[in-house]
Design an enzyme around this catalytic site. Structure first.
Site, mmCIF file in Angstrom:
data_model
loop_
_atom_site.group_PDB
_atom_site.id
_atom_site.type_symbol
_atom_site.label_atom_id
_atom_site.label_comp_id
_atom_site.label_asym_id
_atom_site.label_seq_id
_atom_site.Cartn_x
_atom_site.Cartn_y
_atom_site.Cartn_z
ATOM 1 C CG ASP A 26 -2.243 0.654 0.888
ATOM 2 O OD1 ASP A 26 -2.205 1.675 0.241
ATOM 3 O OD2 ASP A 26 -3.349 0.109 1.801
ATOM 4 C CD GLU B 86 0.384 6.233 -3.946
ATOM 5 O OE1 GLU B 86 -0.639 5.313 -4.479
ATOM 6 O OE2 GLU B 86 0.529 6.234 -2.761
ATOM 7 C CG ASP C 32 -7.380 4.670 -0.900
ATOM 8 O OD1 ASP C 32 -7.440 3.516 -1.289
ATOM 9 O OD2 ASP C 32 -6.841 5.247 0.248
#
Length: 678
Positions: free
Chosen positions: A386, A389, A456
């Site tokens: 997760d 980025e 998300d």
């Protein structure tokens, strides 16, 4: 006057302080680099080493040079002009690319005479690096696809602009395919921008040491996809234990809760390949281990799951809280991303934290060792990477400094190296089949077993429509393993009939995607409390197939049966991705590039070469129009009705029906399962 030199493989031009180099880099491809600070650099951000092969054909004739590499010809034209403002001759060299028929595919922008334009415009920063703008002209009527994951609804990217920056739900993968017959990789991890105008294409790097890009020629998008995979790496073969349902929610708060979900699947005879231990199963962000009170025996948990035919996936974040037991060691070893100014804190979710600097080989090794001891030794072989980025509190990327360089210069390579950390670690630990779920990607991520999901996103019909487009572009950009949160992530009330409709339509679409995966922050949430009364991260509402009432359960379980019937076909597609670089989820243009409508359709796609999927993506809709590409006949898989290609048909699609068409009779093996689901 000597303009060019060659060693038989490389073509080099120098002039006006610049060095320009063209190298063969694949059967029908070249790599172009230019530097104004000395020799070009052999950076390996995404490209694999150039394969061996016969030398290209190189001809030099005065001010012109040509390098022919298979179907691609690179033509360099050198010249000079007197600049009356500076009082001397200024040298220049223009690059253009042609196909095997001599047709210009792409070329650098000209000087414009008195405009004094520079196709390779280096603007120096204090300290020696440069801002770079690379300008090209191309066919104004070409169609473009690729560039990775952006939350937008355009299939044809011509006329669009994209920031070259990763964000939560945005993965910038700078590879683009043109209907004119070329593919281009901007081989530069710098923060920047790409603009595909009708009058010019521009690639911008805000900070860089050189120009670096790769171009290939191909007669079809499929040929270009194959060449790109050869250049940047092929996806591994997807393991069999990942082809079915992945079950997740935000979040299973304990070992008992997670196991009970898997047991209930088994009792109901509902196959589930993967079940997920999501975030905050740890004491502090960055501890990289289970909190013992809630997860007392991870080894027993993974063993029981495996007996049920299910793998455990565990969430790992690259954030390290200042309260983590690992913070001091990682900081002392310079294994954390640094700030050039202001506070070092880069994120505050779950407490002030910093990110592991995965551009540092030592940091990658340290992170994997923590996860090996706490997870892999207990039987975990799938990781959920997760925040890849990474997701800064503020995306002030010029303020962050990595082992590999300044943030503005190297930030975009981060998710690729995050995936590499776990791929290489798992391989070294003896795993032969690697797949990890990751929230972001860059060029080359596919070779590290990266299954990318779209972040998300909202629980909305607009978001659903955008995921169809995103999946197509990710496939073009060389990332064949793509998935989404079924139903969207943010919100979604399990009691709301309107959300039930969205969930059903999303599940139907996801049945025909690389990975079928349930996840989302469902409402109403449930508090979690430790034995001492202290709070833990909340758990969302149930998100299992049976959580939405019997009517929804009947449809979802029906499409799970369809997915199981589809498994042999999915396995075949995964092999094509592995061996030939072909995407699973394809735009219509991938198989039918000569159909002009195929470059415009946003709400349909091909799942592999043979199945045309037309999901319902608007609320309340019980029918829809489907474009059937010319060049094949199309059979409605559920009804058996046959339609000619090059036509548009109206089909009935009540809530339990997903319109699905087989190319030239394909898909008949799914008919019974589809009828049962509807």
């Amino acid at each position: 006057m000597q303009h060019f030199r060659t060693d038989g493989r490389r073509l080099t031009w120098t002039g006006d302080g610049e060095t320009l180099v063209v190298d063969p880099w694949g059967a029908d491809a070249v790599r172009v680099r230019a530097s104004v600070t000395g020799d070009v650099l052999d950076t390996d951000w995404a490209l694999l080493p150039a394969p061996d092969g016969p030398p290209p054909a190189i001809e030099v004739d005065g001010t012109t040079a040509r390098l022919v590499q298979g179907r691609l010809t690179v033509e360099l034209t050198a010249g000079q002009h007197r600049d009356w403002q500076v009082g001397y001759q200024v040298a220049w060299c223009r690059v253009r690319f042609l196909d095997a028929d001599g047709r210009v595919l792409l070329e650098e922008h000209g000087t414009g005479g008195a405009l004094k334009l520079r196709a390779r415009d280096f603007r120096a920063h204090v300290g020696g690096d440069h801002r770079l703008v690379a300008s090209f002209t191309s066919d104004p009527d070409e169609h473009l696809a690729g560039m990775g994951l952006y939350q937008q609804d355009l299939i044809d990217l011509k006329g669009s602009t994209f920031e070259l920056v990763h964000r939560n739900s945005q993965a910038s993968v700078p590879f683009v395919v043109s209907s004119a017959g070329y593919g281009m990789l901007w081989h530069n991890p710098a923060v920047g921008r790409a603009t595909f105008g009708r009058n010019r294409t521009e690639w911008v790097a805000e900070s860089t040491r050189q120009l670096d890009y790769w171009v290939t020629a191909g007669g079809t998008p499929a040929q270009i996809a194959s060449a790109y995979a050869d250049a940047t790496g092929h996806a591994p073969m997807m393991p069999e234990h990942a082809l079915g349902l992945w079950q997740s929610k935000l979040r299973y708060a304990s070992q008992d809760e997670l196991l009970e979900v898997a047991r209930e699947h088994h009792r109901r005879d509902l196959p589930v390949d993967v079940v997920v231990a999501d975030f905050f199963h740890w004491p502090h962000m960055g501890d990289e281990r289970f909190e013992e009170e809630f997860w007392p025996d991870p080894a027993a948990m993974t063993a029981e799951l495996r007996d049920l035919g299910t793998e455990l996936m565990v969430s790992v974040w690259p954030q390290v809280s200042v309260d983590s037991e690992n913070f001091a060691d990682l900081s002392r070893a310079n294994h954390l991303v640094r700030a050039d100014r202001g506070l070092e804190v880069q994120m505050a979710f779950g407490g002030p934290s910093m990110f592991v600097d995965v551009t540092h080989p030592g940091a990658r090794a340290a992170l994997w060792e923590l996860c090996r001891r706490s997870y892999h030794e207990h039987g975990v072989r799938i990781f959920w990477l997760d925040e890849a980025e990474p997701e800064y509190g503020r995306y002030d990327l010029d303020n962050y400094r990595f082992h590999a360089g300044p943030g503005a210069q190297v930030s975009n390579v981060y998710p690729q190296l995050f995936s590499r950390t776990f791929h290489d670690g798992l391989r070294a630990a003896g795993e032969t089949e690697v797949v990890n779920l990751v929230r972001c990607a860059w060029a080359g991520s596919q070779r590290y077993g990266a299954l990318v999901w779209s972040g998300d996103i909202a629980c909305s019909w607009e978001a659903l429509r955008r995921q169809v487009v995103a999946g197509v572009h990710m496939g073009v950009a060389g990332i064949p393993w793509f998935t989404t949160d079924i139903g969207g992530f943010h919100g979604g009330d399990v009691r709301d009939p309107a959300f039930h409709e969205l969930l059903v339509r999303w599940f139907q679409m996801s049945t025909f995607s690389p990975v079928l995966r349930m996840h989302g922050d469902r409402q109403p949430s449930r508090p979690v409390t430790a034995a001492d009364g202290s709070s833990r991260m909340a758990s969302g509402a149930p998100n299992e197939l049976w959580s939405y009432g019997p009517d929804v359960e009947r449809v979802l379980t029906g499409y799970l049966r369809v997915r199981e019937a589809l498994r042999p076909y999915v396995r075949t597609l995964m092999r094509a991705a592995h061996e030939d670089g072909q995407p699973l989820l394809r735009g219509l243009f991938h198989e039918f590039p000569d159909d002009p409508h195929a470059w415009q359709v946003t709400d349909q796609y091909l799942f592999g070469p043979d199945l045309l999927v037309a999901p319902v993506v608007h609320p309340g809709a019980t029918s829809r129009t489907v474009h059937l590409p010319a060049g094949a006949s199309w059979t409605d898989v559920r009804t058996g009705e046959v339609h000619a290609g090059g036509t548009r048909v109206d089909v009935e699609a009540p809530l339990a029906v997903l319109p699905l068409f087989g190319r030239d009779g394909a898909g008949a093996e799914l008919r019974d399962a589809l009828r049962a689901a509807s």
